[in-house]
Design a protein around this motif. Structure first.
Motif, PDB file in Angstrom:
ATOM      1  N   LEU A 121      -3.083  60.586 -18.902  1.00  5.68           N
ATOM      2  CA  LEU A 121      -4.338  61.074 -18.601  1.00  5.68           C
ATOM      3  C   LEU A 121      -4.531  61.923 -19.704  1.00  5.68           C
ATOM      4  N   THR A 122      -3.630  62.940 -19.947  1.00  8.36           N
ATOM      5  CA  THR A 122      -4.086  63.883 -20.971  1.00  8.36           C
ATOM      6  C   THR A 122      -4.183  63.542 -22.347  1.00  8.36           C
ATOM      7  N   ALA A 123      -3.377  62.311 -22.645  1.00 10.05           N
ATOM      8  CA  ALA A 123      -3.863  61.729 -23.955  1.00 10.05           C
ATOM      9  C   ALA A 123      -5.168  61.171 -24.229  1.00 10.05           C
ATOM     10  N   VAL A 124      -5.798  60.491 -23.161  1.00 12.54           N
ATOM     11  CA  VAL A 124      -7.038  60.035 -22.953  1.00 12.54           C
ATOM     12  C   VAL A 124      -8.070  61.230 -23.075  1.00 12.54           C
ATOM     13  N   VAL A 125      -7.977  62.392 -22.243  1.00 10.68           N
ATOM     14  CA  VAL A 125      -8.940  63.408 -22.342  1.00 10.68           C
ATOM     15  C   VAL A 125      -8.696  64.337 -23.710  1.00 10.68           C
ATOM     16  N   GLU A 126      -7.538  64.296 -24.282  1.00  7.93           N
ATOM     17  CA  GLU A 126      -7.581  64.879 -25.642  1.00  7.93           C
ATOM     18  C   GLU A 126      -8.125  64.174 -26.649  1.00  7.93           C
TER      19      GLU A 126
ATOM     20  N   ARG B 204     -16.965  69.331 -26.718  1.00 11.75           N
ATOM     21  CA  ARG B 204     -15.605  68.890 -26.643  1.00 11.75           C
ATOM     22  C   ARG B 204     -15.367  69.138 -24.993  1.00 11.75           C
ATOM     23  N   LEU B 205     -15.809  70.004 -24.491  1.00 12.10           N
ATOM     24  CA  LEU B 205     -15.589  70.069 -22.948  1.00 12.10           C
ATOM     25  C   LEU B 205     -16.178  69.165 -22.295  1.00 12.10           C
ATOM     26  N   LEU B 206     -17.526  68.680 -22.453  1.00 10.33           N
ATOM     27  CA  LEU B 206     -18.144  67.713 -21.689  1.00 10.33           C
ATOM     28  C   LEU B 206     -17.334  66.364 -22.054  1.00 10.33           C
ATOM     29  N   ALA B 207     -16.961  66.206 -23.180  1.00 10.11           N
ATOM     30  CA  ALA B 207     -16.351  64.807 -23.563  1.00 10.11           C
ATOM     31  C   ALA B 207     -14.995  64.857 -22.636  1.00 10.11           C
ATOM     32  N   ALA B 208     -14.234  65.929 -22.322  1.00 13.35           N
ATOM     33  CA  ALA B 208     -12.966  65.788 -21.783  1.00 13.35           C
ATOM     34  C   ALA B 208     -13.410  65.482 -20.259  1.00 13.35           C
ATOM     35  N   CYS B 209     -14.664  66.138 -19.873  1.00 12.51           N
ATOM     36  CA  CYS B 209     -14.842  65.860 -18.435  1.00 12.51           C
ATOM     37  C   CYS B 209     -15.151  64.529 -18.031  1.00 12.51           C
TER      38      CYS B 209
ATOM     39  N   GLN C 298      -3.759  72.448 -18.962  1.00 11.41           N
ATOM     40  CA  GLN C 298      -4.009  73.352 -20.245  1.00 11.41           C
ATOM     41  C   GLN C 298      -5.010  72.918 -21.239  1.00 11.41           C
ATOM     42  N   VAL C 299      -5.202  71.702 -21.077  1.00 12.62           N
ATOM     43  CA  VAL C 299      -6.493  71.043 -21.909  1.00 12.62           C
ATOM     44  C   VAL C 299      -7.623  71.738 -21.615  1.00 12.62           C
ATOM     45  N   PHE C 300      -8.193  71.683 -20.234  1.00 12.69           N
ATOM     46  CA  PHE C 300      -9.189  72.360 -19.961  1.00 12.69           C
ATOM     47  C   PHE C 300      -9.257  74.047 -19.974  1.00 12.69           C
ATOM     48  N   LEU C 301      -8.208  74.324 -19.483  1.00 14.82           N
ATOM     49  CA  LEU C 301      -7.951  75.826 -19.647  1.00 14.82           C
ATOM     50  C   LEU C 301      -8.152  76.430 -20.996  1.00 14.82           C
ATOM     51  N   ASP C 302      -7.563  75.762 -22.006  1.00 20.87           N
ATOM     52  CA  ASP C 302      -7.356  76.253 -23.299  1.00 20.87           C
ATOM     53  C   ASP C 302      -9.157  75.965 -23.878  1.00 20.87           C
ATOM     54  N   GLU C 303      -9.818  74.995 -23.257  1.00 19.03           N
ATOM     55  CA  GLU C 303     -11.303  74.957 -24.096  1.00 19.03           C
ATOM     56  C   GLU C 303     -11.951  76.107 -23.576  1.00 19.03           C
TER      57      GLU C 303
ATOM     58  N   LYS D 185     -22.901  77.818 -16.774  1.00 23.07           N
ATOM     59  CA  LYS D 185     -22.075  78.478 -16.005  1.00 23.07           C
ATOM     60  C   LYS D 185     -21.056  78.947 -16.975  1.00 23.07           C
ATOM     61  N   LEU D 186     -20.705  77.988 -18.010  1.00 21.00           N
ATOM     62  CA  LEU D 186     -19.686  78.242 -19.117  1.00 21.00           C
ATOM     63  C   LEU D 186     -20.623  78.811 -20.409  1.00 21.00           C
ATOM     64  N   GLY D 187     -21.605  78.900 -20.555  1.00 18.23           N
ATOM     65  CA  GLY D 187     -22.389  79.414 -21.464  1.00 18.23           C
ATOM     66  C   GLY D 187     -22.601  78.408 -22.719  1.00 18.23           C
ATOM     67  N   ILE D 188     -22.533  76.928 -22.330  1.00 23.43           N
ATOM     68  CA  ILE D 188     -22.887  76.048 -23.122  1.00 23.43           C
ATOM     69  C   ILE D 188     -23.984  75.217 -23.088  1.00 23.43           C
ATOM     70  N   ASP D 189     -24.328  74.444 -23.955  1.00 25.34           N
ATOM     71  CA  ASP D 189     -25.673  73.771 -23.942  1.00 25.34           C
ATOM     72  C   ASP D 189     -25.300  72.152 -23.297  1.00 25.34           C
ATOM     73  N   TYR D 190     -26.037  71.747 -22.566  1.00 26.02           N
ATOM     74  CA  TYR D 190     -25.637  70.498 -22.047  1.00 26.02           C
ATOM     75  C   TYR D 190     -25.948  69.243 -23.150  1.00 26.02           C
ATOM     76  N   GLU D 191     -25.193  68.472 -23.290  1.00 30.82           N
ATOM     77  CA  GLU D 191     -25.316  67.214 -24.301  1.00 30.82           C
ATOM     78  C   GLU D 191     -25.408  65.798 -23.607  1.00 30.82           C
ATOM     79  N   GLU D 192     -26.261  65.037 -23.887  1.00 32.46           N
ATOM     80  CA  GLU D 192     -26.392  63.706 -23.143  1.00 32.46           C
ATOM     81  C   GLU D 192     -24.950  62.947 -23.708  1.00 32.46           C
ATOM     82  N   PRO D 193     -24.556  62.078 -23.049  1.00 29.58           N
ATOM     83  CA  PRO D 193     -23.366  61.193 -23.324  1.00 29.58           C
ATOM     84  C   PRO D 193     -23.747  60.329 -24.431  1.00 29.58           C
ATOM     85  N   SER D 194     -22.594  60.038 -25.358  1.00 29.80           N
ATOM     86  CA  SER D 194     -23.265  59.302 -26.230  1.00 29.80           C
ATOM     87  C   SER D 194     -22.977  57.839 -25.948  1.00 29.80           C
ATOM     88  N   SER D 195     -23.520  56.866 -26.681  1.00 30.43           N
ATOM     89  CA  SER D 195     -23.284  55.587 -26.081  1.00 30.43           C
ATOM     90  C   SER D 195     -22.024  54.939 -26.070  1.00 30.43           C
ATOM     91  N   SER D 196     -20.936  55.614 -26.654  1.00 29.97           N
ATOM     92  CA  SER D 196     -19.745  55.142 -26.594  1.00 29.97           C
ATOM     93  C   SER D 196     -18.923  55.818 -25.705  1.00 29.97           C
TER      94      SER D 196
END
Length: 241
Positions: free
Chosen positions: A74-79, A93-98, A139-144, A229-240
């Motif tokens: 799972l970590t490898a996929v998220v990273e 990056r954070l949205l893609a990880a989620c 740590q992946v999410f915590l570091d981001e 909540k985390l001070g970022i802009d929402y980005e729509e998911p890419s088609s991939s």
């Protein structure tokens, strides 16, 4: 060519250990967690139960090893999803990880359920493969989020606003994880994580199927709520995605 310094006996042992974990995963997927026992795995491999104890000391160690495999996968996929976005797109990056976390969870419900039932705890063996792999995933999410805080601090409760017990617990957690954020920022991170992970668990375990047949829009609505909540802009998911 054999790896230098690795004996044939060691190679055979490592191959057998990998096969044992693969068989345990197969049993989990096909028959559920209760089917993953030392004797059941041994039977699938044509071994005796006692023979399997040469590789794992018991059921708990086997469960820990398989859980560690799931966390590492799972970590490898998220990273990989996170790193598909350039470093200057912290929010993306954070949205893609989620999204990658949800994708893996719904593709591997048995494995996700297994991980969910095996919480990360430092009270047990903090150096065990399961705990180390679990902390690597965490740590992946915590570091981001820590990088987001470093670049542009997001809104947090005022000092002293949190209950003293919460402050002390989060102070211990922040110290142990080396996150480098004040407890108020850690509190916001964990609030977001609880909502995110809770929604995933309810989806994967079918707890919302009475109302929803497609939870992806619900998940995206939560990401829209998480972003400010985390001070970022929402980005729509890419088609991939």
């Amino acid at each position: 060519m054999a790896a230098q310094g690795v004996s044939r006996r060691d190679r055979v042992r490592q191959a057998t250990l990998a096969e044992i974990r693969a068989v345990a995963r197969k049993l989990l997927i096909e028959r559920g967690p209760a089917a993953v026992t030392i004797n059941a795995v041994a039977r699938e491999m044509g071994m005796s139960g006692p023979a399997l104890y040469h590789y794992f000391s018991g059921h708990e160690e086997l469960v820990g090893a398989v859980t560690a495999d799931f966390f590492r996968e799972l970590t490898a996929v998220v990273e990989a999803a996170r790193d598909s976005c350039p470093p200057d797109r912290r929010g993306g990056r954070l949205l893609a990880a989620c999204r990658a976390l949800r994708g893996w969870a719904i593709m591997h419900p048995a494995e996700f359920g297994w991980v969910f039932a095996s919480p990360i705890t430092r009270k047990r063996r903090p150096d065990s493969p399961r705990e180390l792999a679990g902390r690597g995933f965490e740590q992946v999410f915590l570091d981001e989020v820590a990088e987001l805080w470093k670049e542009r601090p997001f809104p947090v409760p005022a000092p002293g606003e949190l209950h003293p017990s919460i402050q002390e617990q989060l102070r211990l957690y922040a110290d142990s994880s080396g996150v480098g954020m004040p407890v108020e920022a850690v509190h916001v991170f964990l609030e977001c994580w609880i909502r995110l992970y809770g929604l995933l668990c309810m989806e994967v375990l079918g707890q919302l199927s009475f109302a929803y047949s497609d939870l992806e829009p619900v998940f995206e609505d939560w990401l829209r709520e998480l972003a400010p909540k985390l001070g970022i802009d929402y980005e729509e998911p890419s088609s991939s995605s």
